[in-house]
Design a protein around this motif. Structure first.
Motif, PDB file in Angstrom:
ATOM      1  N   LEU A   1       0.827  -1.212   0.000  1.00 28.83           N
ATOM      2  CA  LEU A   1       0.000   0.000   0.000  1.00 28.83           C
ATOM      3  C   LEU A   1       0.858   1.258   0.000  1.00 28.83           C
ATOM      4  O   LEU A   1       0.521   2.252  -0.657  1.00 28.83           O
ATOM      5  CB  LEU A   1      -0.943  -0.008   1.201  1.00 28.83           C
ATOM      6  CG  LEU A   1      -2.067  -1.036   1.152  1.00 28.83           C
ATOM      7  CD1 LEU A   1      -2.848  -1.042   2.462  1.00 28.83           C
ATOM      8  CD2 LEU A   1      -2.982  -0.779  -0.016  1.00 28.83           C
ATOM      9  N   ALA A   2       1.969   1.225   0.715  1.00 27.52           N
ATOM     10  CA  ALA A   2       2.877   2.371   0.715  1.00 27.52           C
ATOM     11  C   ALA A   2       3.461   2.593  -0.680  1.00 27.52           C
ATOM     12  O   ALA A   2       3.578   3.738  -1.138  1.00 27.52           O
ATOM     13  CB  ALA A   2       3.989   2.153   1.734  1.00 27.52           C
ATOM     14  N   LEU A   3       3.811   1.516  -1.368  1.00 30.10           N
ATOM     15  CA  LEU A   3       4.293   1.654  -2.740  1.00 30.10           C
ATOM     16  C   LEU A   3       3.210   2.210  -3.657  1.00 30.10           C
ATOM     17  O   LEU A   3       3.499   3.014  -4.552  1.00 30.10           O
ATOM     18  CB  LEU A   3       4.770   0.300  -3.266  1.00 30.10           C
ATOM     19  CG  LEU A   3       6.125  -0.174  -2.789  1.00 30.10           C
ATOM     20  CD1 LEU A   3       6.364  -1.607  -3.235  1.00 30.10           C
ATOM     21  CD2 LEU A   3       7.209   0.731  -3.306  1.00 30.10           C
ATOM     22  N   LEU A   4       1.988   1.809  -3.433  1.00 29.20           N
ATOM     23  CA  LEU A   4       0.879   2.319  -4.225  1.00 29.20           C
ATOM     24  C   LEU A   4       0.688   3.820  -4.000  1.00 29.20           C
ATOM     25  O   LEU A   4       0.469   4.580  -4.944  1.00 29.20           O
ATOM     26  CB  LEU A   4      -0.402   1.557  -3.888  1.00 29.20           C
ATOM     27  CG  LEU A   4      -1.597   1.763  -4.783  1.00 29.20           C
ATOM     28  CD1 LEU A   4      -1.290   1.308  -6.204  1.00 29.20           C
ATOM     29  CD2 LEU A   4      -2.784   1.007  -4.237  1.00 29.20           C
ATOM     30  N   VAL A   5       0.809   4.256  -2.762  1.00 27.77           N
ATOM     31  CA  VAL A   5       0.688   5.685  -2.444  1.00 27.77           C
ATOM     32  C   VAL A   5       1.836   6.464  -3.075  1.00 27.77           C
ATOM     33  O   VAL A   5       1.633   7.544  -3.637  1.00 27.77           O
ATOM     34  CB  VAL A   5       0.650   5.894  -0.912  1.00 27.77           C
ATOM     35  CG1 VAL A   5       0.816   7.349  -0.541  1.00 27.77           C
ATOM     36  CG2 VAL A   5      -0.641   5.343  -0.345  1.00 27.77           C
TER      37      VAL A   5
ATOM     38  N   GLY B   1       7.344   9.850 -11.296  1.00 31.09           N
ATOM     39  CA  GLY B   1       8.464   9.033 -11.748  1.00 31.09           C
ATOM     40  C   GLY B   1       8.350   7.568 -11.360  1.00 31.09           C
ATOM     41  O   GLY B   1       9.101   6.732 -11.848  1.00 31.09           O
ATOM     42  N   VAL B   2       7.408   7.242 -10.481  1.00 34.79           N
ATOM     43  CA  VAL B   2       7.225   5.862 -10.028  1.00 34.79           C
ATOM     44  C   VAL B   2       5.945   5.326 -10.661  1.00 34.79           C
ATOM     45  O   VAL B   2       4.866   5.879 -10.469  1.00 34.79           O
ATOM     46  CB  VAL B   2       7.127   5.787  -8.493  1.00 34.79           C
ATOM     47  CG1 VAL B   2       6.922   4.362  -8.031  1.00 34.79           C
ATOM     48  CG2 VAL B   2       8.348   6.390  -7.843  1.00 34.79           C
ATOM     49  N   THR B   3       6.077   4.265 -11.435  1.00 37.91           N
ATOM     50  CA  THR B   3       4.901   3.654 -12.058  1.00 37.91           C
ATOM     51  C   THR B   3       4.842   2.178 -11.699  1.00 37.91           C
ATOM     52  O   THR B   3       5.871   1.528 -11.525  1.00 37.91           O
ATOM     53  CB  THR B   3       4.931   3.792 -13.590  1.00 37.91           C
ATOM     54  OG1 THR B   3       6.121   3.192 -14.079  1.00 37.91           O
ATOM     55  CG2 THR B   3       4.881   5.243 -14.005  1.00 37.91           C
ATOM     56  N   ILE B   4       3.638   1.678 -11.589  1.00 43.87           N
ATOM     57  CA  ILE B   4       3.418   0.268 -11.279  1.00 43.87           C
ATOM     58  C   ILE B   4       2.596  -0.319 -12.416  1.00 43.87           C
ATOM     59  O   ILE B   4       1.532   0.208 -12.767  1.00 43.87           O
ATOM     60  CB  ILE B   4       2.698   0.099  -9.933  1.00 43.87           C
ATOM     61  CG1 ILE B   4       3.580   0.646  -8.818  1.00 43.87           C
ATOM     62  CG2 ILE B   4       2.354  -1.351  -9.684  1.00 43.87           C
ATOM     63  CD1 ILE B   4       2.925   0.656  -7.474  1.00 43.87           C
ATOM     64  N   SER B   5       3.082  -1.416 -12.977  1.00 47.32           N
ATOM     65  CA  SER B   5       2.424  -1.992 -14.147  1.00 47.32           C
ATOM     66  C   SER B   5       1.267  -2.918 -13.804  1.00 47.32           C
ATOM     67  O   SER B   5       0.498  -3.290 -14.679  1.00 47.32           O
ATOM     68  CB  SER B   5       3.442  -2.739 -15.002  1.00 47.32           C
ATOM     69  OG  SER B   5       4.020  -3.787 -14.269  1.00 47.32           O
ATOM     70  N   GLY B   6       1.138  -3.320 -12.559  1.00 46.68           N
ATOM     71  CA  GLY B   6       0.035  -4.192 -12.191  1.00 46.68           C
ATOM     72  C   GLY B   6       0.128  -4.623 -10.741  1.00 46.68           C
ATOM     73  O   GLY B   6       1.075  -4.303 -10.023  1.00 46.68           O
ATOM     74  N   VAL B   7      -0.863  -5.372 -10.314  1.00 53.51           N
ATOM     75  CA  VAL B   7      -0.925  -5.825  -8.929  1.00 53.51           C
ATOM     76  C   VAL B   7       0.207  -6.810  -8.631  1.00 53.51           C
ATOM     77  O   VAL B   7       0.821  -6.755  -7.564  1.00 53.51           O
ATOM     78  CB  VAL B   7      -2.300  -6.455  -8.627  1.00 53.51           C
ATOM     79  CG1 VAL B   7      -2.343  -7.016  -7.219  1.00 53.51           C
ATOM     80  CG2 VAL B   7      -3.406  -5.451  -8.845  1.00 53.51           C
ATOM     81  N   PHE B   8       0.495  -7.683  -9.576  1.00 53.42           N
ATOM     82  CA  PHE B   8       1.562  -8.660  -9.360  1.00 53.42           C
ATOM     83  C   PHE B   8       2.905  -7.963  -9.188  1.00 53.42           C
ATOM     84  O   PHE B   8       3.688  -8.310  -8.304  1.00 53.42           O
ATOM     85  CB  PHE B   8       1.618  -9.655 -10.521  1.00 53.42           C
ATOM     86  CG  PHE B   8       2.649 -10.729 -10.334  1.00 53.42           C
ATOM     87  CD1 PHE B   8       2.453 -11.731  -9.407  1.00 53.42           C
ATOM     88  CD2 PHE B   8       3.816 -10.721 -11.081  1.00 53.42           C
ATOM     89  CE1 PHE B   8       3.405 -12.722  -9.220  1.00 53.42           C
ATOM     90  CE2 PHE B   8       4.774 -11.699 -10.907  1.00 53.42           C
ATOM     91  CZ  PHE B   8       4.572 -12.703  -9.971  1.00 53.42           C
ATOM     92  N   ALA B   9       3.166  -6.959 -10.013  1.00 52.94           N
ATOM     93  CA  ALA B   9       4.415  -6.202  -9.902  1.00 52.94           C
ATOM     94  C   ALA B   9       4.481  -5.479  -8.569  1.00 52.94           C
ATOM     95  O   ALA B   9       5.552  -5.386  -7.948  1.00 52.94           O
ATOM     96  CB  ALA B   9       4.542  -5.219 -11.045  1.00 52.94           C
TER      97      ALA B   9
END
Length: 68
Positions: free
Chosen positions: A17-21, A28-36
């Motif tokens: 959750l902290a990474l999501l926030v 500059g921080v992107t997340i490609s999906g839930v698994f990542a």
């Protein structure tokens, strides 16, 4: 069967959750999906579990000499 304590799962979810926030706040921080997201949280947890004690031992003489 591998047993994982609930404490480890709670920390993993909080880390994710902290990474999501962070990804929502900083462009500059992107997340490609839930698994990542879950893999990144697990990697950060493992790094914290293994590197933190080593750094603590390496900095212990400095903390003792300077009284913290």
């Amino acid at each position: 069967m591998i047993r994982i304590s609930p404490d480890v799962l709670y920390r993993w979810v909080i880390n994710a959750l902290a990474l999501l926030v962070v990804s929502a706040l900083f462009s500059g921080v992107t997340i490609s999906g839930v698994f990542a997201l879950l893999v990144a949280a697990a990697v950060l947890g493992l790094v914290n579990a293994f590197i933190r004690p080593v750094l603590f031992l390496l900095t212990l003489p400095i903390n003792i000499v300077t009284l913290g």
